[in-house]
Scaffold this motif. Structure first.
Motif, PDB file in Angstrom:
ATOM      1  N   GLY A  64       0.805  -1.207   0.000  1.00 33.13           N
ATOM      2  CA  GLY A  64       0.000   0.000   0.000  1.00 33.13           C
ATOM      3  C   GLY A  64       0.842   1.262   0.000  1.00 33.13           C
ATOM      4  O   GLY A  64       0.543   2.230  -0.704  1.00 33.13           O
ATOM      5  N   LEU A  65       1.934   1.248   0.786  1.00 33.52           N
ATOM      6  CA  LEU A  65       2.811   2.419   0.839  1.00 33.52           C
ATOM      7  C   LEU A  65       3.510   2.654  -0.494  1.00 33.52           C
ATOM      8  O   LEU A  65       3.708   3.797  -0.909  1.00 33.52           O
ATOM      9  CB  LEU A  65       3.856   2.219   1.952  1.00 33.52           C
ATOM     10  CG  LEU A  65       3.345   2.304   3.386  1.00 33.52           C
ATOM     11  CD1 LEU A  65       4.467   1.965   4.365  1.00 33.52           C
ATOM     12  CD2 LEU A  65       2.786   3.683   3.694  1.00 33.52           C
ATOM     13  N   VAL A  66       3.894   1.579  -1.169  1.00 35.03           N
ATOM     14  CA  VAL A  66       4.593   1.716  -2.449  1.00 35.03           C
ATOM     15  C   VAL A  66       3.654   2.224  -3.538  1.00 35.03           C
ATOM     16  O   VAL A  66       4.017   3.080  -4.350  1.00 35.03           O
ATOM     17  CB  VAL A  66       5.218   0.369  -2.860  1.00 35.03           C
ATOM     18  CG1 VAL A  66       5.743   0.430  -4.289  1.00 35.03           C
ATOM     19  CG2 VAL A  66       6.336  -0.009  -1.899  1.00 35.03           C
ATOM     20  N   VAL A  67       2.418   1.711  -3.541  1.00 34.95           N
ATOM     21  CA  VAL A  67       1.476   2.052  -4.607  1.00 34.95           C
ATOM     22  C   VAL A  67       0.901   3.454  -4.422  1.00 34.95           C
ATOM     23  O   VAL A  67       0.572   4.130  -5.403  1.00 34.95           O
ATOM     24  CB  VAL A  67       0.338   1.007  -4.655  1.00 34.95           C
ATOM     25  CG1 VAL A  67      -0.803   1.470  -5.550  1.00 34.95           C
ATOM     26  CG2 VAL A  67       0.883  -0.331  -5.151  1.00 34.95           C
ATOM     27  N   SER A  68       0.814   3.929  -3.192  1.00 39.69           N
ATOM     28  CA  SER A  68       0.120   5.188  -2.912  1.00 39.69           C
ATOM     29  C   SER A  68       0.643   6.376  -3.721  1.00 39.69           C
ATOM     30  O   SER A  68      -0.147   7.081  -4.370  1.00 39.69           O
ATOM     31  CB  SER A  68       0.185   5.487  -1.415  1.00 39.69           C
ATOM     32  OG  SER A  68      -0.561   6.636  -1.098  1.00 39.69           O
ATOM     33  N   PRO A  69       1.960   6.659  -3.756  1.00 40.67           N
ATOM     34  CA  PRO A  69       2.422   7.803  -4.564  1.00 40.67           C
ATOM     35  C   PRO A  69       2.163   7.616  -6.059  1.00 40.67           C
ATOM     36  O   PRO A  69       1.867   8.583  -6.765  1.00 40.67           O
ATOM     37  CB  PRO A  69       3.935   7.858  -4.272  1.00 40.67           C
ATOM     38  CG  PRO A  69       4.127   7.083  -3.017  1.00 40.67           C
ATOM     39  CD  PRO A  69       3.074   6.024  -3.028  1.00 40.67           C
ATOM     40  N   ALA A 108      -5.039   1.715  -1.675  1.00 41.79           N
ATOM     41  CA  ALA A 108      -4.215   2.910  -1.858  1.00 41.79           C
ATOM     42  C   ALA A 108      -4.685   3.712  -3.066  1.00 41.79           C
ATOM     43  O   ALA A 108      -4.711   4.952  -3.039  1.00 41.79           O
ATOM     44  CB  ALA A 108      -2.746   2.517  -2.019  1.00 41.79           C
ATOM     45  N   ALA A 109      -5.072   3.009  -4.141  1.00 40.28           N
ATOM     46  CA  ALA A 109      -5.583   3.699  -5.331  1.00 40.28           C
ATOM     47  C   ALA A 109      -6.901   4.404  -5.016  1.00 40.28           C
ATOM     48  O   ALA A 109      -7.127   5.545  -5.437  1.00 40.28           O
ATOM     49  CB  ALA A 109      -5.769   2.697  -6.466  1.00 40.28           C
ATOM     50  N   TYR A 110      -7.769   3.720  -4.271  1.00 32.63           N
ATOM     51  CA  TYR A 110      -9.042   4.345  -3.868  1.00 32.63           C
ATOM     52  C   TYR A 110      -8.771   5.582  -3.005  1.00 32.63           C
ATOM     53  O   TYR A 110      -9.366   6.647  -3.201  1.00 32.63           O
ATOM     54  CB  TYR A 110      -9.894   3.343  -3.098  1.00 32.63           C
ATOM     55  CG  TYR A 110     -11.204   3.919  -2.609  1.00 32.63           C
ATOM     56  CD1 TYR A 110     -12.347   3.841  -3.389  1.00 32.63           C
ATOM     57  CD2 TYR A 110     -11.290   4.552  -1.371  1.00 32.63           C
ATOM     58  CE1 TYR A 110     -13.545   4.380  -2.943  1.00 32.63           C
ATOM     59  CE2 TYR A 110     -12.478   5.098  -0.922  1.00 32.63           C
ATOM     60  CZ  TYR A 110     -13.603   5.001  -1.717  1.00 32.63           C
ATOM     61  OH  TYR A 110     -14.789   5.544  -1.267  1.00 32.63           O
ATOM     62  N   GLY A 111      -7.851   5.437  -2.040  1.00 30.48           N
ATOM     63  CA  GLY A 111      -7.545   6.557  -1.164  1.00 30.48           C
ATOM     64  C   GLY A 111      -6.955   7.742  -1.896  1.00 30.48           C
ATOM     65  O   GLY A 111      -7.255   8.891  -1.583  1.00 30.48           O
ATOM     66  N   VAL A 118       3.740  20.349   7.651  1.00 25.60           N
ATOM     67  CA  VAL A 118       2.809  19.240   7.871  1.00 25.60           C
ATOM     68  C   VAL A 118       3.536  17.895   7.762  1.00 25.60           C
ATOM     69  O   VAL A 118       3.296  16.981   8.552  1.00 25.60           O
ATOM     70  CB  VAL A 118       1.637  19.297   6.870  1.00 25.60           C
ATOM     71  CG1 VAL A 118       0.740  18.071   7.020  1.00 25.60           C
ATOM     72  CG2 VAL A 118       0.818  20.564   7.091  1.00 25.60           C
ATOM     73  N   VAL A 119       4.427  17.770   6.763  1.00 22.40           N
ATOM     74  CA  VAL A 119       5.177  16.519   6.599  1.00 22.40           C
ATOM     75  C   VAL A 119       5.978  16.203   7.858  1.00 22.40           C
ATOM     76  O   VAL A 119       5.927  15.089   8.398  1.00 22.40           O
ATOM     77  CB  VAL A 119       6.099  16.604   5.367  1.00 22.40           C
ATOM     78  CG1 VAL A 119       7.098  15.440   5.365  1.00 22.40           C
ATOM     79  CG2 VAL A 119       5.286  16.578   4.085  1.00 22.40           C
ATOM     80  N   VAL A 120       6.720  17.188   8.345  1.00 24.58           N
ATOM     81  CA  VAL A 120       7.578  16.961   9.518  1.00 24.58           C
ATOM     82  C   VAL A 120       6.730  16.675  10.752  1.00 24.58           C
ATOM     83  O   VAL A 120       6.992  15.715  11.503  1.00 24.58           O
ATOM     84  CB  VAL A 120       8.488  18.177   9.753  1.00 24.58           C
ATOM     85  CG1 VAL A 120       9.284  18.010  11.046  1.00 24.58           C
ATOM     86  CG2 VAL A 120       9.429  18.363   8.570  1.00 24.58           C
ATOM     87  N   TRP A 121       5.708  17.488  10.983  1.00 22.10           N
ATOM     88  CA  TRP A 121       4.895  17.323  12.192  1.00 22.10           C
ATOM     89  C   TRP A 121       4.150  15.994  12.161  1.00 22.10           C
ATOM     90  O   TRP A 121       4.140  15.256  13.145  1.00 22.10           O
ATOM     91  CB  TRP A 121       3.904  18.490  12.299  1.00 22.10           C
ATOM     92  CG  TRP A 121       3.237  18.575  13.642  1.00 22.10           C
ATOM     93  CD1 TRP A 121       3.647  19.298  14.722  1.00 22.10           C
ATOM     94  CD2 TRP A 121       2.023  17.911  14.045  1.00 22.10           C
ATOM     95  NE1 TRP A 121       2.773  19.126  15.766  1.00 22.10           N
ATOM     96  CE2 TRP A 121       1.772  18.287  15.378  1.00 22.10           C
ATOM     97  CE3 TRP A 121       1.141  17.053  13.408  1.00 22.10           C
ATOM     98  CZ2 TRP A 121       0.665  17.821  16.092  1.00 22.10           C
ATOM     99  CZ3 TRP A 121       0.037  16.580  14.114  1.00 22.10           C
ATOM    100  CH2 TRP A 121      -0.201  16.960  15.435  1.00 22.10           C
ATOM    101  N   THR A 122       3.539  15.661  11.021  1.00 20.44           N
ATOM    102  CA  THR A 122       2.763  14.426  10.927  1.00 20.44           C
ATOM    103  C   THR A 122       3.637  13.195  11.074  1.00 20.44           C
ATOM    104  O   THR A 122       3.287  12.243  11.790  1.00 20.44           O
ATOM    105  CB  THR A 122       2.010  14.371   9.584  1.00 20.44           C
ATOM    106  OG1 THR A 122       1.181  15.525   9.454  1.00 20.44           O
ATOM    107  CG2 THR A 122       1.146  13.122   9.503  1.00 20.44           C
ATOM    108  N   GLY A 137       0.445  11.369   3.197  1.00 21.71           N
ATOM    109  CA  GLY A 137       0.081  10.094   3.801  1.00 21.71           C
ATOM    110  C   GLY A 137       1.240   9.118   3.831  1.00 21.71           C
ATOM    111  O   GLY A 137       1.473   8.434   4.844  1.00 21.71           O
ATOM    112  N   THR A 138       1.988   9.035   2.752  1.00 23.06           N
ATOM    113  CA  THR A 138       3.119   8.111   2.702  1.00 23.06           C
ATOM    114  C   THR A 138       4.198   8.511   3.689  1.00 23.06           C
ATOM    115  O   THR A 138       4.809   7.657   4.344  1.00 23.06           O
ATOM    116  CB  THR A 138       3.693   8.052   1.279  1.00 23.06           C
ATOM    117  OG1 THR A 138       2.667   7.655   0.367  1.00 23.06           O
ATOM    118  CG2 THR A 138       4.844   7.062   1.199  1.00 23.06           C
ATOM    119  N   ALA A 139       4.448   9.808   3.804  1.00 22.36           N
ATOM    120  CA  ALA A 139       5.471  10.276   4.749  1.00 22.36           C
ATOM    121  C   ALA A 139       5.090   9.902   6.179  1.00 22.36           C
ATOM    122  O   ALA A 139       5.924   9.432   6.957  1.00 22.36           O
ATOM    123  CB  ALA A 139       5.646  11.788   4.625  1.00 22.36           C
ATOM    124  N   GLY A 140       3.816  10.097   6.522  1.00 28.02           N
ATOM    125  CA  GLY A 140       3.376   9.779   7.881  1.00 28.02           C
ATOM    126  C   GLY A 140       3.348   8.296   8.163  1.00 28.02           C
ATOM    127  O   GLY A 140       3.839   7.820   9.194  1.00 28.02           O
TER     128      GLY A 140
END
Length: 420
Positions: A77-82, A137-140, A242-246, A367-370
């Motif tokens: 899921g993490l790989v496909v998301s971006p 991941a595609a749906y999201g 947001v990236v850093v904080w999340t 989402g992937t960063a978090g």
């Protein structure tokens, strides 16, 4: 009508603006369909994903291989998301949503058939779980670009808050529902998941709003579009924050949750007592999500982010002195109560500062960063608790929260700045 009375009467535009800002997003048919689709999706996934390893164990596979299913599915899921984010900013998002749901339904339907027939094969379950997560991941990715079309800008906070409350409720109800279904038969949770995806596909197809992303120019190469999304997030100071904080919050919260579980187990707590920790945490998150829209309308955004960030410090430090399961649960519930308001503030502004053609890529990058950092939390917590003890880990997390709170305080101007 006198002139004084005319001056006292608010204009029609003022009335309509106030009415729009307080109007429930559920009065909009398409948002209600979108919300329901996400709820059904979450319940179905919770009902099955927790029990796929048990199905493999029941088929005679060792625990290590059974656990591999969850890890591989999460990574897929993490790989496909971006990647999905790029296509969600190119293609019509609604067909992408229901097509992804149908693919996931087929994957889980095949597992249901195998379990019902008594022919469970590890490779099949592994591939099906990975396909389901990739489809999710595609749906999201497609769904992350829809909120701007489904509600007006003044309704973003209430809409995002209701989505947060939905997700928290699913996390509370889903595992219990899965347990009940698993008691009926091993294949029932998987069948429920497959059927839930079919319902998600039907609800997504029923949305009437045009969700096609806006494009200022013809689509370029895949790598160029992917790079454009990454560059936009990194070039926008608020999104960098947001990236850093999340990522930091997800890592620290994950470490705290697993620290509480490992520390409770080391003290001899029963599994039911350990489950109470997650239940109390989930209830706190649900209450926080329900209260978030009300709080966001009344408290300045920067104050919410900085205040919540600092409030997590003593809560984490309190875990260093906790010795009972209920104390762990209450402290984690306090943290979970705080986080949703910050999430609503950050997600609302993220939608406002991002062009429509980049919404999906922005959502998948954040989402992937978090989630990518959170994947390491269980392993890190287990190693640190074993090596240094639970109290040291809790103090370390408190120090991490203090660092994030200081960072949020220094960057408070980014949160309070008006969106373009």
């Amino acid at each position: 009508m006198g002139e004084a009375e005319e001056k006292l009467r608010p204009s029609l535009s003022e009335l309509s603006g106030k009415e729009r800002s307080t109007r429930s997003p559920f009065r909009r048919r398409d948002f209600s369909l979108f919300w329901a689709a996400g709820a059904i999706d979450g319940l179905g996934t919770c009902a099955s994903s927790l029990f796929l390893p048990l199905i493999l164990l029941g088929a005679g596979y060792p625990a290590g291989l059974a656990g591999l299913v969850a890890s591989v599915a999460l990574v897929s899921g993490l790989v496909v998301s971006p990647v999905a984010g790029v296509f969600a900013d190119r293609w019509p998002r609604k067909p992408m949503m229901y097509a992804a749901a149908l693919v996931a339904a087929g994957a889980m339907g095949s597992v249901f058939t195998a379990v019902a027939l008594g022919h469970v094969v590890l490779v099949h379950v592994l591939v099906a779980a990975a396909v389901e997560q990739a489809a999710g991941a595609a749906y999201g990715a497609a769904a992350s670009g829809t909120i701007r079309r489904l509600v007006p800008a003044e309704g973003y906070a209430r809409a995002i808050g209701s989505l947060q409350a939905r997700d928290q409720a699913v996390q509370i109800v889903g595992p219990t529902l899965g347990g009940v279904l698993y008691q009926l038969a091993r294949w029932v949770p998987v069948l429920a998941d497959a059927v839930s995806f079919l319902l998600v596909a039907a609800l997504s197809k029923a949305i009437r709003t045009d969700l096609t992303p806006e494009r200022e120019a013809p689509a370029g190469s895949f790598t160029r579009d992917l790079g454009e999304g990454l560059r936009f997030v990194w070039a926008e100071p608020f999104l960098r924050f947001v990236v850093v904080w999340t990522a930091g919050i997800n890592a620290l919260l994950g470490a705290l949750y697993f620290h509480a579980v490992f520390a409770s187990h080391a003290r001899g707590a029963a599994p039911s007592s350990i489950g109470l920790i997650l239940t109390l945490s989930g209830v706190g998150g649900l209450l926080g999500a329900l209260a978030a829209p009300w709080l966001v309308r009344r408290v300045p955004a920067a104050r919410i982010v900085t205040g919540a960030s600092w409030a997590m410090v003593p809560t984490a430090a309190g875990l260093a002195f906790a010795s009972r399961t209920w104390a762990y649960g209450l402290l984690l519930s306090g943290v979970s109560l705080i986080v949703p308001s910050v999430v609503v503030v950050l997600q609302t502004r993220a939608v406002l500062v991002t062009p429509d053609r980049l919404l999906a890529r922005m959502g998948t990058v954040l989402g992937t960063a978090g989630q990518g950092v959170a994947v390491l939390a269980p392993v890190a917590a287990g190693v640190l608790v074993a090596a240094y003890g639970g109290r040291t880990v809790a103090w370390g997390c408190a120090g991490g929260f203090a660092g994030l709170a200081l960072y949020a305080t220094l960057k408070a101007g980014l949160v309070s700045r008006e969106a373009p």
